[in-house]
Scaffold this motif. Sequence first.
Motif, PDB file in Angstrom:
ATOM      1  N   LEU A  10      76.505  74.871  38.416  1.00 44.06           N
ATOM      2  CA  LEU A  10      77.852  74.608  37.906  1.00 44.06           C
ATOM      3  C   LEU A  10      77.800  73.965  36.519  1.00 44.06           C
ATOM      4  O   LEU A  10      78.110  72.780  36.351  1.00 44.06           O
ATOM      5  N   ASP A  17      85.170  78.603  34.108  1.00 43.33           N
ATOM      6  CA  ASP A  17      85.808  79.700  34.842  1.00 43.33           C
ATOM      7  C   ASP A  17      86.318  79.228  36.199  1.00 43.33           C
ATOM      8  O   ASP A  17      87.396  79.636  36.654  1.00 43.33           O
ATOM      9  N   LEU A  18      85.553  78.365  36.853  1.00 44.53           N
ATOM     10  CA  LEU A  18      85.962  77.837  38.151  1.00 44.53           C
ATOM     11  C   LEU A  18      87.257  77.046  38.016  1.00 44.53           C
ATOM     12  O   LEU A  18      88.178  77.177  38.837  1.00 44.53           O
ATOM     13  N   PHE A  51      83.640  75.631  48.157  1.00 47.11           N
ATOM     14  CA  PHE A  51      82.722  76.291  47.225  1.00 47.11           C
ATOM     15  C   PHE A  51      81.364  75.657  47.479  1.00 47.11           C
ATOM     16  O   PHE A  51      81.126  74.517  47.112  1.00 47.11           O
ATOM     17  N   ALA A 299      76.469  81.853  40.480  1.00 44.37           N
ATOM     18  CA  ALA A 299      77.714  81.099  40.346  1.00 44.37           C
ATOM     19  C   ALA A 299      78.849  81.982  39.870  1.00 44.37           C
ATOM     20  O   ALA A 299      79.986  81.877  40.361  1.00 44.37           O
ATOM     21  N   VAL A 303      82.406  82.589  41.725  1.00 42.93           N
ATOM     22  CA  VAL A 303      83.694  82.333  41.077  1.00 42.93           C
ATOM     23  C   VAL A 303      84.557  83.588  41.090  1.00 42.93           C
ATOM     24  O   VAL A 303      85.772  83.524  41.312  1.00 42.93           O
ATOM     25  N   LEU A 306      86.116  83.835  44.409  1.00 42.22           N
ATOM     26  CA  LEU A 306      87.214  82.887  44.535  1.00 42.22           C
ATOM     27  C   LEU A 306      88.466  83.401  43.819  1.00 42.22           C
ATOM     28  O   LEU A 306      89.592  83.245  44.310  1.00 42.22           O
TER      29      LEU A 306
END
Length: 328
Positions: A10, A17-18, A51, A299, A303, A306
């Motif tokens: 992260l 972006d998250l 997450f 990651a 994302v 999500l």
Amino acid sequence: MSPSARAAVLGGQVLADLLRVADVDPELLVTDFTGTDPALSHRLGEAEVLFTGWGCPPLDSPALGRMPRLRAVVHAAGSVKHHVTPACWERGLLVSSAAAANALPVAEFTLAAVLFANKRVLAAAHAYRAARGPIDLLGHYPTLGNYDRTVGLVGASLIGRRVMELLRPFDLRVLVHDPYADPDDLAALGAEACPLEELLCRSDVVSLHAPALPATRHLLDATRLALMRDGATLINTARGSLVDTEALTRELVSGRLYAVLDHTEPEVLPADSPLFDLPNVLLTPHLAGSLGGELDRLAATAVAELARYAQGLAFRHAVDPDRLAYSA
């Protein structure tokens, strides 16, 4: 996830972006679901999606009881078996994994290992180092090369299937053993379905891509290892438990077989293991999977999943509970 997993996956653009796709506190890191911290219990009680990454605690019934609003788990790594429990499926949670992204570097490592194995790179390098001068390559390695060689893959997993795709441009025969795979599906990938014993007898290189299950423990025992051709190479980027280490060590010490081992049982071999020093063995420290910059792909995949959830779309990489019992 663990603090080290968070630091690895992260960072930079991925975190930005998250934050764009979810209402998330970037400072909040959960490593314990026991509910001993009242402030954390409140945050978990409000969570709709977890997450997760390496080091996530088990999502058992007591943990899920503290998360009444939880609807989905998005895992920014490979296997979810370490934290997704039967209670998650009973609750009807949606689960996504970045296993498909993690499969890519493992398959690339395997491709390199196959090509180097048939080219006898490891043995020739050791011989050249010892000679400090010219060596008789054709005399020592009369079958050297990748043309018309046979590669046997044990397991048509995500990684195994990606390896099949990567091997297609080469003049190689590909055999696959997987009791759950459709032979026509394998044929479409350029591979031939094959019983395990036949695959071991016919292959110049055998590469393992099966999950660690009770049924696959010591899948390659002394009897099956003895079926491999003299001079064949075993590649293990799967799990060490698939191979009887003592039996394999005997074969390698004798010099009959070669090996590229990214996983062993135990995971770190004893310091006095002969496998560290044998010229026909390449030992690597669990290197094939996603590391360094490759973690960004894990990651980013999570994302993106999500983001699909936020848009009301199905996960692209959903975990199927019915398949989880016989997959990694």
